[in-house]
Structures are given as C-alpha cells and as structure tokens.
Scaffold this motif. Sequence first.
Motif, PDB file in Angstrom:
ATOM      1  N   GLN A  66       0.849  -1.197   0.000  1.00 41.28           N
ATOM      2  CA  GLN A  66       0.000   0.000   0.000  1.00 41.28           C
ATOM      3  C   GLN A  66       0.879   1.241   0.000  1.00 41.28           C
ATOM      4  O   GLN A  66       1.885   1.289   0.697  1.00 41.28           O
ATOM      5  N   ALA A  67       0.535   2.234  -0.779  1.00 42.04           N
ATOM      6  CA  ALA A  67       1.285   3.496  -0.856  1.00 42.04           C
ATOM      7  C   ALA A  67       0.398   4.630  -0.353  1.00 42.04           C
ATOM      8  O   ALA A  67      -0.814   4.646  -0.624  1.00 42.04           O
ATOM      9  N   THR A  68       1.016   5.542   0.364  1.00 39.99           N
ATOM     10  CA  THR A  68       0.289   6.697   0.895  1.00 39.99           C
ATOM     11  C   THR A  68       1.049   7.981   0.530  1.00 39.99           C
ATOM     12  O   THR A  68       2.249   8.093   0.789  1.00 39.99           O
ATOM     13  N   PHE A  69       0.349   8.920  -0.055  1.00 42.88           N
ATOM     14  CA  PHE A  69       0.911  10.223  -0.391  1.00 42.88           C
ATOM     15  C   PHE A  69       0.262  11.251   0.526  1.00 42.88           C
ATOM     16  O   PHE A  69      -0.976  11.320   0.620  1.00 42.88           O
ATOM     17  N   SER A  70       1.076  12.058   1.222  1.00 43.02           N
ATOM     18  CA  SER A  70       0.529  13.022   2.178  1.00 43.02           C
ATOM     19  C   SER A  70       1.104  14.413   1.946  1.00 43.02           C
ATOM     20  O   SER A  70       2.233  14.568   1.475  1.00 43.02           O
ATOM     21  N   SER A 249      -4.318   7.302   0.179  1.00 40.97           N
ATOM     22  CA  SER A 249      -3.721   5.965   0.292  1.00 40.97           C
ATOM     23  C   SER A 249      -4.277   5.063  -0.793  1.00 40.97           C
ATOM     24  O   SER A 249      -5.489   5.073  -1.094  1.00 40.97           O
ATOM     25  N   SER A 250      -3.407   4.265  -1.375  1.00 47.13           N
ATOM     26  CA  SER A 250      -3.821   3.347  -2.443  1.00 47.13           C
ATOM     27  C   SER A 250      -4.542   2.135  -1.853  1.00 47.13           C
ATOM     28  O   SER A 250      -4.443   1.865  -0.648  1.00 47.13           O
ATOM     29  N   PRO A 251      -5.274   1.399  -2.669  1.00 46.89           N
ATOM     30  CA  PRO A 251      -5.958   0.184  -2.177  1.00 46.89           C
ATOM     31  C   PRO A 251      -4.945  -0.811  -1.617  1.00 46.89           C
ATOM     32  O   PRO A 251      -3.798  -0.859  -2.027  1.00 46.89           O
ATOM     33  N   PHE A 258      -9.406   3.555  -2.816  1.00 45.26           N
ATOM     34  CA  PHE A 258      -8.520   4.596  -2.312  1.00 45.26           C
ATOM     35  C   PHE A 258      -9.138   5.231  -1.063  1.00 45.26           C
ATOM     36  O   PHE A 258     -10.362   5.413  -0.991  1.00 45.26           O
ATOM     37  N   SER A 259      -8.287   5.564  -0.090  1.00 47.03           N
ATOM     38  CA  SER A 259      -8.763   6.261   1.101  1.00 47.03           C
ATOM     39  C   SER A 259      -8.121   7.637   1.156  1.00 47.03           C
ATOM     40  O   SER A 259      -6.943   7.787   0.837  1.00 47.03           O
ATOM     41  N   THR A 260      -8.887   8.618   1.526  1.00 48.50           N
ATOM     42  CA  THR A 260      -8.395  10.008   1.575  1.00 48.50           C
ATOM     43  C   THR A 260      -8.661  10.614   2.937  1.00 48.50           C
ATOM     44  O   THR A 260      -9.537  10.154   3.687  1.00 48.50           O
ATOM     45  N   PHE A 261      -7.857  11.665   3.212  1.00 46.73           N
ATOM     46  CA  PHE A 261      -8.057  12.397   4.452  1.00 46.73           C
ATOM     47  C   PHE A 261      -7.681  13.853   4.212  1.00 46.73           C
ATOM     48  O   PHE A 261      -6.691  14.146   3.528  1.00 46.73           O
ATOM     49  N   ALA A 262      -8.434  14.758   4.801  1.00 42.99           N
ATOM     50  CA  ALA A 262      -8.108  16.189   4.772  1.00 42.99           C
ATOM     51  C   ALA A 262      -8.574  16.806   6.074  1.00 42.99           C
ATOM     52  O   ALA A 262      -9.700  16.557   6.516  1.00 42.99           O
ATOM     53  N   GLY A 263      -7.681  17.560   6.710  1.00 41.48           N
ATOM     54  CA  GLY A 263      -8.054  18.175   7.977  1.00 41.48           C
ATOM     55  C   GLY A 263      -6.869  18.829   8.645  1.00 41.48           C
ATOM     56  O   GLY A 263      -5.899  19.235   7.985  1.00 41.48           O
ATOM     57  N   PHE A 264      -6.957  18.909   9.946  1.00 41.67           N
ATOM     58  CA  PHE A 264      -5.919  19.576  10.719  1.00 41.67           C
ATOM     59  C   PHE A 264      -5.370  18.627  11.778  1.00 41.67           C
ATOM     60  O   PHE A 264      -6.093  17.786  12.310  1.00 41.67           O
ATOM     61  N   SER A 265      -4.063  18.816  12.039  1.00 39.34           N
ATOM     62  CA  SER A 265      -3.455  18.069  13.137  1.00 39.34           C
ATOM     63  C   SER A 265      -2.958  19.068  14.173  1.00 39.34           C
ATOM     64  O   SER A 265      -2.405  20.110  13.834  1.00 39.34           O
TER      65      SER A 265
END
Length: 402
Positions: A66-70, A249-251, A258-265
């Motif tokens: 799995q690959a994740t781009f952030s 994130s890729s499957p 695909f899973s996505t996220f957008a927000g604040f940390s």
Amino acid sequence: DLTEGNAKYQTTLAVLNSPVVAVARTGVIASSRSLDVVASQKNLTSNLSTNAGIFPESGKVQPGAQATFSLSKFMFDYGQTDRQLKLAALETQASLLSAHTALNSELTNLLSNFIVLEGARSSLDVIDTYLSQYKEREQTIRTAVSSGILSRTDLLEIEEAKNNIDSQYERLKLTKSRSEKFLKTYLDDRYSKVNEEISNRLVPGYKLNHKETNVSSDLIAVRQIALETEIEIAQNYDRYRINANASLSSPSPINDSFSTFAGFSVTKPILDGGQSPATIRKKKADLEVLIQEINALELERELVLSSWETYKKYHQIDGKFLEERKEILLSKSIELESRFKAGQVGVVSLASAILSSAQAEVDIIQHQTELMQKKLEAASALTQPCAVVDICEDIQQLFSTE
C-alpha cells in the motif's frame, strides 16, 4: 553584502580581502543560510510512503503493498517559528559584527606597521643627513689624533656619541625592514596604492573624530536580544502547533478502494523533563553576565577617552621641550661651526654638537610616531581604527544592517 564593489578606498579593500576577514565574511554567508532552513518550516511538505508485507483479515493473511501520499502545511504555532527566524537573523547579525571586529583588528595591524615604518624612514633620513656632516669632520678628527692635538679621552667621547647614533640607526633599519616586509607581503600588488592613500588620508595631530557607536557594544546588544528570544522560545515550548494535512492511500488487500483524508493536526508537548525551566534559568543568568559586560565596556570607554586626553596634554608639553632642545642644539651647532672655522674651538665640541642635534631631531620624529601609535590605540579601543585614516564611512556602509 561584503563585496569588493562596495568599498571606495584601497585601504578598505586591502583589509576586506585579508585571509582573516575573508574567513569572517564566509562565516556571515554560512550563518545567513540558517534563515532559509528555519523559513522552510512554513513551506508545504509532502511525503510518499510504501508499506509492503502481509495484511491479516478475518483469520486470513494476504501479502500485498500500500502506498500513501501526504501533504502538510504549517498553520500556527503561537509564533515559535517566527521566534526561531528572529534568532537566526540575530545570529547572522552577530556574524556580521564579528566580521567588522575582525576587519578592525586587521586595519589596526596595518596602520600600526605603516606608522612605525614612516617614523623609521624619517628618522633614518635625519641621521643620514647629520652623519654626512660628521663625516666631513671625521678626517680632521683623525688628523688631530695622529698629531697628538686631540687626546684619547676626547676621541672616546666622540666615539661614544657616534656609537649611540650608529646603534640607533641599526635598530631603526631593522624596524623599517620588518614593517616594510610585512606591508609588502600583506598588501602585495596594493602596496603602493595603499601606502599613498594612507599617507594622504592620515589624520594629523591630536584630531580623533570618534562616534558613540561601538562594535563591541553592538555585538552585546545583539546577544542580549538573542538570549531574550531564546527565553521566549523556552517559555512557549508547550504551545499548540497546528498543521493542515491531506493524504491519499492506495488500495490494499483488505481495502479495495482509495482512502483520503483532509483536515488539521494539533500537536502539544506535554512534558520535557524540566529542560525548558532549566534553559530559562540558564539564559537569565547569561543575561546578567551581559549586563556586567556592558558596564565593563562603558567603563573601558571612559578610561580610554580619559587616558587619551591626559596623553595629549603630556605630549603637547613634552613636544615643546623637544622643539626647544632642537633649536638650542641647532644654534649651538651654528655657533660652534663659526668658532671652529675661526680656530676658537676644537673639533670635539663641534662633532659632539652635530651628533646631539641628530639625536634631538630623531627624538622629535619618534615623539610624533608615538603620538600616532597612541591615537591608533585609542581609536582601536573605541572600535574605530578607521578614524585614524578617515575611512569610517566607507567601512560602516559595508556592515550596515539597515
């Protein structure tokens, strides 16, 4: 921007390009790069991560990847990053002032050798002139000794005076040789131009135009602000930091989309083991040291100015005595010359008068050399050796932080 094109005078260029100042100039550039490092913390950052291995699900284990781009963007941290930027800018300013200090030291060394060289040259010229007068009488002295007219005691008296002059002559030659060699090595192809420029711009007499600015005190002021900023950083160590984040994130074998996220940390330090309070105490103690350094600098400045004023008064009085002595010996030499030609005095008195006159003129030259050296010492202690050759504006514009 400590580039050659900014300097107006050859003397400025000479010290600006000396190895010692070149190192300090390079240090300024290196220090300024830290600004870019801190400023980059506010820029957008991205990461690509890949996980490869086994993914367990419902009692089954499936291999896969799995690959994740952030993406992450700084938003807010109660001014901590800005304080870090301020601290980096202060470090660069301190490096600039250190480069100015290095240049002052090099300029002092350069001017000191020039002053000594000029004093030695002038003294040697005077001695040469009087020795030529003495040599005109030397044959007469030898004849008088061989014929028994001149006693051995009289001859020894003349030789003693001559020996003193010869010894001083050799010392002056050594001084001239050392200073000249230093300047020619230091200045290389700039030697003639700098030598001529200093001769023309050297501030004569007791004039010393110093300003209230002091590179050493300026450096302490920068260090003080830096310490206060470091204290602020330590006091705000537990503040929130907010970043805007987004990821894709890729499957994977257990997730076919695909899973996505957008927000604040939001990040908040909780405990640092007492490091920040200890840092604050240490920095406040350092501030107290700086206050004492400032007091010491102010006292040193007052003492330097007081010493310079006292020396000027002494030099003026002593200079009058030396001039009077020179005039007395000159008149005496003229009178003895006339009486010698008339056969009324012996050659011993005339030769002694000639040698004494030479010493009197050399003393005056060395007296003026000492004045210039004392002036340079005072100017250097005030961090303005440039005032001795009137090039302060030229140097100051190189190190302007405005």
